[in-house]
Design a protein around this motif. Structure first.
Motif, PDB file in Angstrom:
ATOM      1  N   GLY A 159      45.258  29.225  49.497  1.00 14.62           N
ATOM      2  CA  GLY A 159      45.819  29.574  50.793  1.00 14.62           C
ATOM      3  C   GLY A 159      45.841  31.079  50.996  1.00 14.62           C
ATOM      4  O   GLY A 159      44.941  31.811  50.570  1.00 14.62           O
ATOM      5  N   ALA A 160      46.877  31.550  51.635  1.00 13.33           N
ATOM      6  CA  ALA A 160      47.003  32.984  51.917  1.00 13.33           C
ATOM      7  C   ALA A 160      47.254  33.789  50.657  1.00 13.33           C
ATOM      8  O   ALA A 160      47.123  35.020  50.680  1.00 13.33           O
ATOM      9  N   GLN A 161      47.626  33.143  49.582  1.00 16.71           N
ATOM     10  CA  GLN A 161      47.914  33.837  48.327  1.00 16.71           C
ATOM     11  C   GLN A 161      46.679  33.980  47.434  1.00 16.71           C
ATOM     12  O   GLN A 161      46.787  34.452  46.310  1.00 16.71           O
ATOM     13  N   THR A 162      45.503  33.597  47.895  1.00 11.79           N
ATOM     14  CA  THR A 162      44.293  33.678  47.078  1.00 11.79           C
ATOM     15  C   THR A 162      43.940  35.133  46.818  1.00 11.79           C
ATOM     16  O   THR A 162      43.914  35.959  47.729  1.00 11.79           O
ATOM     17  N   HIS A 163      43.646  35.425  45.571  1.00 12.70           N
ATOM     18  CA  HIS A 163      43.297  36.796  45.196  1.00 12.70           C
ATOM     19  C   HIS A 163      41.925  37.161  45.762  1.00 12.70           C
ATOM     20  O   HIS A 163      41.032  36.307  45.853  1.00 12.70           O
ATOM     21  N   PRO A 164      41.721  38.432  46.165  1.00 11.12           N
ATOM     22  CA  PRO A 164      40.418  38.823  46.728  1.00 11.12           C
ATOM     23  C   PRO A 164      39.233  38.547  45.805  1.00 11.12           C
ATOM     24  O   PRO A 164      38.148  38.173  46.289  1.00 11.12           O
ATOM     25  N   ILE A 165      39.397  38.713  44.502  1.00 13.70           N
ATOM     26  CA  ILE A 165      38.290  38.446  43.581  1.00 13.70           C
ATOM     27  C   ILE A 165      37.946  36.962  43.575  1.00 13.70           C
ATOM     28  O   ILE A 165      36.770  36.578  43.502  1.00 13.70           O
ATOM     29  N   ILE A 166      38.943  36.107  43.685  1.00 12.00           N
ATOM     30  CA  ILE A 166      38.688  34.668  43.764  1.00 12.00           C
ATOM     31  C   ILE A 166      37.992  34.332  45.071  1.00 12.00           C
ATOM     32  O   ILE A 166      37.096  33.469  45.122  1.00 12.00           O
ATOM     33  N   ILE A 167      38.377  34.997  46.148  1.00  7.94           N
ATOM     34  CA  ILE A 167      37.687  34.786  47.425  1.00  7.94           C
ATOM     35  C   ILE A 167      36.215  35.179  47.296  1.00  7.94           C
ATOM     36  O   ILE A 167      35.317  34.467  47.779  1.00  7.94           O
ATOM     37  N   LEU A 168      35.955  36.307  46.637  1.00 10.47           N
ATOM     38  CA  LEU A 168      34.578  36.740  46.436  1.00 10.47           C
ATOM     39  C   LEU A 168      33.815  35.750  45.574  1.00 10.47           C
ATOM     40  O   LEU A 168      32.660  35.404  45.886  1.00 10.47           O
ATOM     41  N   PHE A 169      34.433  35.270  44.508  1.00  6.49           N
ATOM     42  CA  PHE A 169      33.773  34.277  43.654  1.00  6.49           C
ATOM     43  C   PHE A 169      33.459  33.012  44.448  1.00  6.49           C
ATOM     44  O   PHE A 169      32.356  32.454  44.348  1.00  6.49           O
ATOM     45  N   ASN A 170      34.427  32.550  45.241  1.00  8.82           N
ATOM     46  CA  ASN A 170      34.203  31.341  46.040  1.00  8.82           C
ATOM     47  C   ASN A 170      33.081  31.538  47.052  1.00  8.82           C
ATOM     48  O   ASN A 170      32.270  30.630  47.287  1.00  8.82           O
ATOM     49  N   ALA A 171      33.021  32.729  47.655  1.00 17.11           N
ATOM     50  CA  ALA A 171      31.948  32.997  48.609  1.00 17.11           C
ATOM     51  C   ALA A 171      30.588  32.998  47.922  1.00 17.11           C
ATOM     52  O   ALA A 171      29.587  32.551  48.496  1.00 17.11           O
ATOM     53  N   LEU A 172      30.543  33.476  46.684  1.00 21.23           N
ATOM     54  CA  LEU A 172      29.281  33.526  45.950  1.00 21.23           C
ATOM     55  C   LEU A 172      28.798  32.124  45.581  1.00 21.23           C
ATOM     56  O   LEU A 172      27.630  31.777  45.784  1.00 21.23           O
ATOM     57  N   CYS A 176      26.949  39.788  41.688  1.00 20.33           N
ATOM     58  CA  CYS A 176      25.991  38.794  41.185  1.00 20.33           C
ATOM     59  C   CYS A 176      26.392  38.317  39.798  1.00 20.33           C
ATOM     60  O   CYS A 176      26.305  37.115  39.483  1.00 20.33           O
ATOM     61  N   ALA A 177      26.835  39.246  38.965  1.00 25.33           N
ATOM     62  CA  ALA A 177      27.291  38.856  37.631  1.00 25.33           C
ATOM     63  C   ALA A 177      28.557  38.013  37.708  1.00 25.33           C
ATOM     64  O   ALA A 177      28.736  37.065  36.938  1.00 25.33           O
ATOM     65  N   LEU A 178      29.446  38.346  38.642  1.00 23.23           N
ATOM     66  CA  LEU A 178      30.676  37.576  38.802  1.00 23.23           C
ATOM     67  C   LEU A 178      30.370  36.129  39.155  1.00 23.23           C
ATOM     68  O   LEU A 178      30.925  35.193  38.561  1.00 23.23           O
ATOM     69  N   GLY A 179      29.495  35.904  40.113  1.00 31.16           N
ATOM     70  CA  GLY A 179      29.199  34.540  40.541  1.00 31.16           C
ATOM     71  C   GLY A 179      28.430  33.735  39.516  1.00 31.16           C
ATOM     72  O   GLY A 179      28.614  32.521  39.409  1.00 31.16           O
ATOM     73  N   SER A 180      27.579  34.391  38.749  1.00 30.80           N
ATOM     74  CA  SER A 180      26.755  33.673  37.772  1.00 30.80           C
ATOM     75  C   SER A 180      27.431  33.498  36.432  1.00 30.80           C
ATOM     76  O   SER A 180      26.822  32.908  35.527  1.00 30.80           O
ATOM     77  N   HIS A 205      35.291  42.026  27.052  1.00 32.11           N
ATOM     78  CA  HIS A 205      36.337  40.997  27.123  1.00 32.11           C
ATOM     79  C   HIS A 205      36.446  40.436  28.536  1.00 32.11           C
ATOM     80  O   HIS A 205      36.546  39.213  28.728  1.00 32.11           O
ATOM     81  N   VAL A 206      36.420  41.314  29.534  1.00 32.27           N
ATOM     82  CA  VAL A 206      36.537  40.856  30.921  1.00 32.27           C
ATOM     83  C   VAL A 206      35.331  39.992  31.297  1.00 32.27           C
ATOM     84  O   VAL A 206      35.473  38.958  31.960  1.00 32.27           O
ATOM     85  N   ARG A 207      34.153  40.387  30.859  1.00 29.32           N
ATOM     86  CA  ARG A 207      32.966  39.573  31.150  1.00 29.32           C
ATOM     87  C   ARG A 207      33.068  38.205  30.495  1.00 29.32           C
ATOM     88  O   ARG A 207      32.689  37.192  31.090  1.00 29.32           O
ATOM     89  N   ALA A 208      33.558  38.170  29.265  1.00 34.22           N
ATOM     90  CA  ALA A 208      33.695  36.882  28.580  1.00 34.22           C
ATOM     91  C   ALA A 208      34.672  35.968  29.308  1.00 34.22           C
ATOM     92  O   ALA A 208      34.451  34.751  29.416  1.00 34.22           O
ATOM     93  N   ARG A 209      35.734  36.537  29.850  1.00 32.92           N
ATOM     94  CA  ARG A 209      36.719  35.722  30.556  1.00 32.92           C
ATOM     95  C   ARG A 209      36.145  35.146  31.849  1.00 32.92           C
ATOM     96  O   ARG A 209      36.395  33.985  32.200  1.00 32.92           O
ATOM     97  N   PHE A 210      35.381  35.935  32.584  1.00 34.69           N
ATOM     98  CA  PHE A 210      34.775  35.416  33.809  1.00 34.69           C
ATOM     99  C   PHE A 210      33.650  34.429  33.501  1.00 34.69           C
ATOM    100  O   PHE A 210      33.383  33.519  34.293  1.00 34.69           O
ATOM    101  N   THR A 211      32.988  34.598  32.378  1.00 37.81           N
ATOM    102  CA  THR A 211      32.001  33.599  31.955  1.00 37.81           C
ATOM    103  C   THR A 211      32.681  32.258  31.723  1.00 37.81           C
ATOM    104  O   THR A 211      32.183  31.202  32.139  1.00 37.81           O
ATOM    105  N   GLU A 212      33.823  32.288  31.065  1.00 39.04           N
ATOM    106  CA  GLU A 212      34.577  31.053  30.821  1.00 39.04           C
ATOM    107  C   GLU A 212      35.105  30.465  32.124  1.00 39.04           C
ATOM    108  O   GLU A 212      35.150  29.235  32.282  1.00 39.04           O
ATOM    109  N   TYR A 213      35.483  31.322  33.036  1.00 34.84           N
ATOM    110  CA  TYR A 213      35.975  30.827  34.327  1.00 34.84           C
ATOM    111  C   TYR A 213      34.867  30.091  35.077  1.00 34.84           C
ATOM    112  O   TYR A 213      35.094  28.999  35.632  1.00 34.84           O
TER     113      TYR A 213
END
Length: 784
Positions: free
Chosen positions: A367-380, A406-410, A548-556
């Motif tokens: 909803g309105a509480q969605t984090h901007p990075i999650i919005i970007l991931f969802n758009a990708l 591109c790395a975030l979405g993939s 570490h951050v890349r590994a976490r988004f890979t898992e996500y």
């Protein structure tokens, strides 16, 4: 090559691609070599290297440098020149130093000779000895902080250059990349040579038994690889001793120099449980010392000496300058350049960041509480048109954010693909109609006129951290109704205090981070996405690195795909082709027990809420090209992965998070792992699912303390197989003292027990002989 506003920047970088779409496809200009094969590219088993090569044309990456020099004598008051390098390699950042020098040379002497020298310098780089890693080796290297991971693959590079160059040239690149199981055996460091010398002296003086001397002098290859003997644990590079320690008081506190675990706390005359205990019979301790000696020799003759095995050192010669370069070895095709996910997260998590525009279920999963990075991931992942706008910003900065997206979405290139082929790191008005016609494009621009054009679905302002959702997005992508009530009814009654959803290791593994400063719009109950972003922001604030951050988004991203597979089964009622079918462990009377598979949830209520919350973006993702590409990749992985026949990732999740696991399931998991992890490729696949930030081998080490002897023995078998390979030794070294000593003690106790059983085969058993109960075996009591 000349971005908008180049006259306002003294220097700028841009990145663009060729052969990604019909309008920028070129004919081969210099057909010097035949098309590069997958093996030369270092392609993985999942075939990710072939993305974007439709029609036989290979995707080309272009790094462009533009420089402005003010000169009032010229017409426009400045001289603007640009020079670009086009390559098949995605790690284009390594060419920045030589491109800077070449453009300086061109400003001083503008001629085609400058381009010829640059071309010759780049193509003369010798990377023939660079190791080619498999997919799982790359995954291990990406999450490992050790500077010597896979150092055995650099054996040819580290070999002292005492012979002629002709001798070295006889080795091909393919042979240097192959793993040799015994490459680290058969050599001894000065530490071990000193022990062997003293042992021989004591043998001559009669201070130690002859049998022990025989064990000391035998090469590692002749020792029992299945269950190492006490002598191998005592002396062959190990600092854990079990049994007699006579004559070892001089070396009790010694630690092999390549051990990166906890320092030894042992002193003279006490038993040690040092970090290198698990490295005993593999010979890697001595092998690493030999590699360090070779490294010292290499350093003396090679300015690009090997300091970190994550990179291959090479030298580029340009205009009498020797430029050291480092080639990254663990990159994937969807990763281009030196992008930074940390900068992307910080930009859209700053106090000045804002979100405007209508809410859409594809993007606003909270909803309105969605984090901007999650919005970007969802758009990708849902195929929306995205623009990164940087008004009065360098084009190189805008390009970097596009590559980061591109790395975030993939999932950093590990999970999904198809993003780079529709990405335009820098775009302008000249070819606007062409790149805007590409569905789901990801473009970086510096001209503010694109904001008013309205031909985008999500606009990300890199100057202010502002994110704008198009006012027409609900018209362009009408929300579809989902069967949420049916989903909740099928999974049972919701619990008011249910725990967080599935696979908590993919959500909040950094439990030691504490509570950092939280954004006011992040927390919302038990929402998994917001808790994930809260943890990422905390990790960044505590100075966790980019890896570490890349590994976490890979898992996500991995977990999102698994969630989609579960959605297809539970909601759509179809057999999924995105992952293993969802099943739990079953043990029926008269039937063989079966292991579970697929995505696991802590409880049904949490799974129901998570599937319902993600239903819209899952439905949109299932209609994208990236989803279809993943289906093909997963189908191929089912036949090419070394570990076959069961979902190994699910079993490790069960070992981490199962609240109540039956003895039968624990035994079946360990038996499957022991029977299917018996080669180097199988070992690397298993270790790739046990990253250090999830405590490495901790889930498997639980089996060392199981109440049933058979489970403990199977765990010892798995660890013994890991000990045969240098990378497995490094993982074993990361165990704590208690776990390492338990492994050493039980391996030695089992070896002693087997020897006694063999000796008793020739001795008739008495009538009153009885078997030791399994829950009080000598292995558990440290007998032997």
């Amino acid at each position: 090559m000349l971005p908008d506003g180049a006259e306002r920047q003294p220097e700028d970088w841009t990145i663009f691609f060729l052969n990604q779409t019909p309008f920028n496809t070129i004919s081969p200009v210099l057909a010097l070599d035949p098309p590069v094969s997958d093996s030369q590219h270092g392609s993985d088993a999942d075939g990710h290297e072939n993305d974007g090569e439709e029609g036989g044309q290979e995707l080309l990456y272009v790094l462009n440098l533009v420089r402005t020099k003010l000169d009032k004598t010229v017409r426009r008051g400045a001289i603007v020149k640009a020079m670009a390098i086009c390559t098949r390699h995605s790690f284009i950042e390594i060419f920045k130093p030589v491109l800077l020098m070449a453009l300086d040379d061109y400003f001083a002497h503008p001629s085609q000779d400058c381009l010829a020298r640059l071309f010759d310098a780049i193509n003369s780089i010798d990377i023939s000895r660079a190791p080619v890693l498999t997919r799982h080796e790359k995954l291990i290297m990406r999450t490992s902080e050790r500077k010597d991971v896979f150092i055995e693959k650099f054996e040819e590079l580290l070999r002292p250059n005492n012979d002629s160059n002709a001798h070295i040239s006889t080795k091909t690149a393919s042979s240097s990349s192959k793993h040799k199981a015994t490459s680290s055996q058969g050599s001894h460091s000065s530490f071990e040579e000193g022990i062997l010398t003293r042992a021989r002296e004591r043998e001559r003086k009669g201070s130690i038994p002859a049998a022990s001397s025989t064990a000391l002098q035998s090469p590692p290859q002749q020792q029992n690889q299945n269950s190492p003997s006490e002598a191998s644990f005592s002396l062959d590079g190990s600092a854990v001793w079990v049994g007699d320690e006579s004559g070892l008081d001089q070396v009790v506190g010694s630690v092999p120099s390549n051990s990166h675990a906890h320092p030894s706390g042992s002193g003279r005359g006490r038993r040690s449980t040092d970090a290198s205990s698990s490295a005993s019979s593999s010979g890697f301790q001595s092998g690493a010392k030999r590699e360090e000696a070779g490294l010292a020799s290499t350093t003396a003759h090679n300015p690009a000496a090997l300091k970190d095995t994550h990179f291959f050192p090479a030298v580029m010669e340009y205009n009498d300058h020797r430029i050291p370069i480092k080639l990254p070895l663990a990159t994937f095709p969807e990763e281009v350049g030196d992008y930074s996910l940390i900068q992307l997260v910080q930009l859209f998590s700053s106090p000045t960041a804002s979100i405007s525009g209508p809410l859409h279920p594809h993007l606003h999963t909270s909803g309105a509480q969605t984090h901007p990075i999650i919005i970007l991931f969802n758009a990708l992942v849902t195929g929306k048109r995205i623009i990164f706008l940087g008004h009065h910003r360098p084009a190189g900065q805008v390009s970097s954010y596009v590559l980061s997206a591109c790395a975030l979405g993939s999932g950093c290139g590990v999970v999904l693909r198809g993003f780079i082929k529709r990405a335009f790191p820098y775009a302008n008005l000249i070819n606007r109609e062409e790149w805007e016609s590409i569905p789901a494009y990801i473009a970086g621009v510096t001209n503010p006129i694109f904001e008013s054009s309205g031909s985008w679905d999500l606009l990300c302002d890199v100057g202010s951290g502002r994110m704008v959702v198009s006012k027409d997005i609900l018209v362009n992508y009408p929300p579809t109704t989902t069967s949420q009530p049916t989903l909740i009814t099928r999974t049972g009654t919701l619990k008011t205090e249910a725990s967080l959803g599935s696979e908590e290791d993919m959500i909040r593994p950094s439990k030691d981070l504490g509570v950092a400063e939280k954004r006011g719009d992040v927390t919302k109950g038990n929402d998994a996405d917001n808790l994930f972003m809260e943890d990422i922001i905390s990790a960044i604030s505590y100075h966790y690195g980019e890896a570490h951050v890349r590994a976490r988004f890979t898992e996500y991203a991995t977990r999102f795909v698994k969630l989609t597979a579960r959605y297809e089964e539970d909601v759509l009622g179809i057999q999924t082709t995105l992952g293993y079918p969802s099943a739990s462990y079953s043990e029926r009377i008269g039937d063989h027990p079966r292991l579970g598979s697929g995505l696991g949830f802590s409880d049904d209520a949490a799974g129901a809420r998570e599937l319902a919350a993600n239903a819209s973006r899952i439905e949109a993702f299932r209609r994208t090209e990236s989803c279809e590409l993943y289906r093909a990749d997963f189908k191929k992985m089912l036949t090419t992965n070394p570990i076959q026949g069961f979902d190994a990732a699910h079993q490790l999740w069960r070992l981490r998070h199962a609240k109540r696991m039956s003895d039968g399931e624990a035994e079946l998991i360990m038996r499957h792992l022991a029977e299917n992890v018996q080669s180097y490729d199988q070992v690397t696949e298993l270790l790739s699912m046990l990253p250090p930030h999830h405590n490495g081998l901790l889930p498997l080490s639980f089996g060392l303390f199981h109440q049933q002897e058979v489970v403990r023995d199977l765990t010892v078998d798995i660890f013994n197989e890991l000990r045969l390979h240098p990378v497995g030794v490094q993982f074993l070294q990361s165990l704590n003292h208690f776990q390492r000593y338990a492994f050493v003690r039980q391996a030695h106790a089992r070896e002693s027990r087997l020897m006694r059983e063999q000796n008793m085969l020739a001795i008739p058993l008495s009538n009153f002989a009885s078997r030791t109960p399994s829950n009080r075996s000598e292995s558990s009591l440290g007998g032997g």
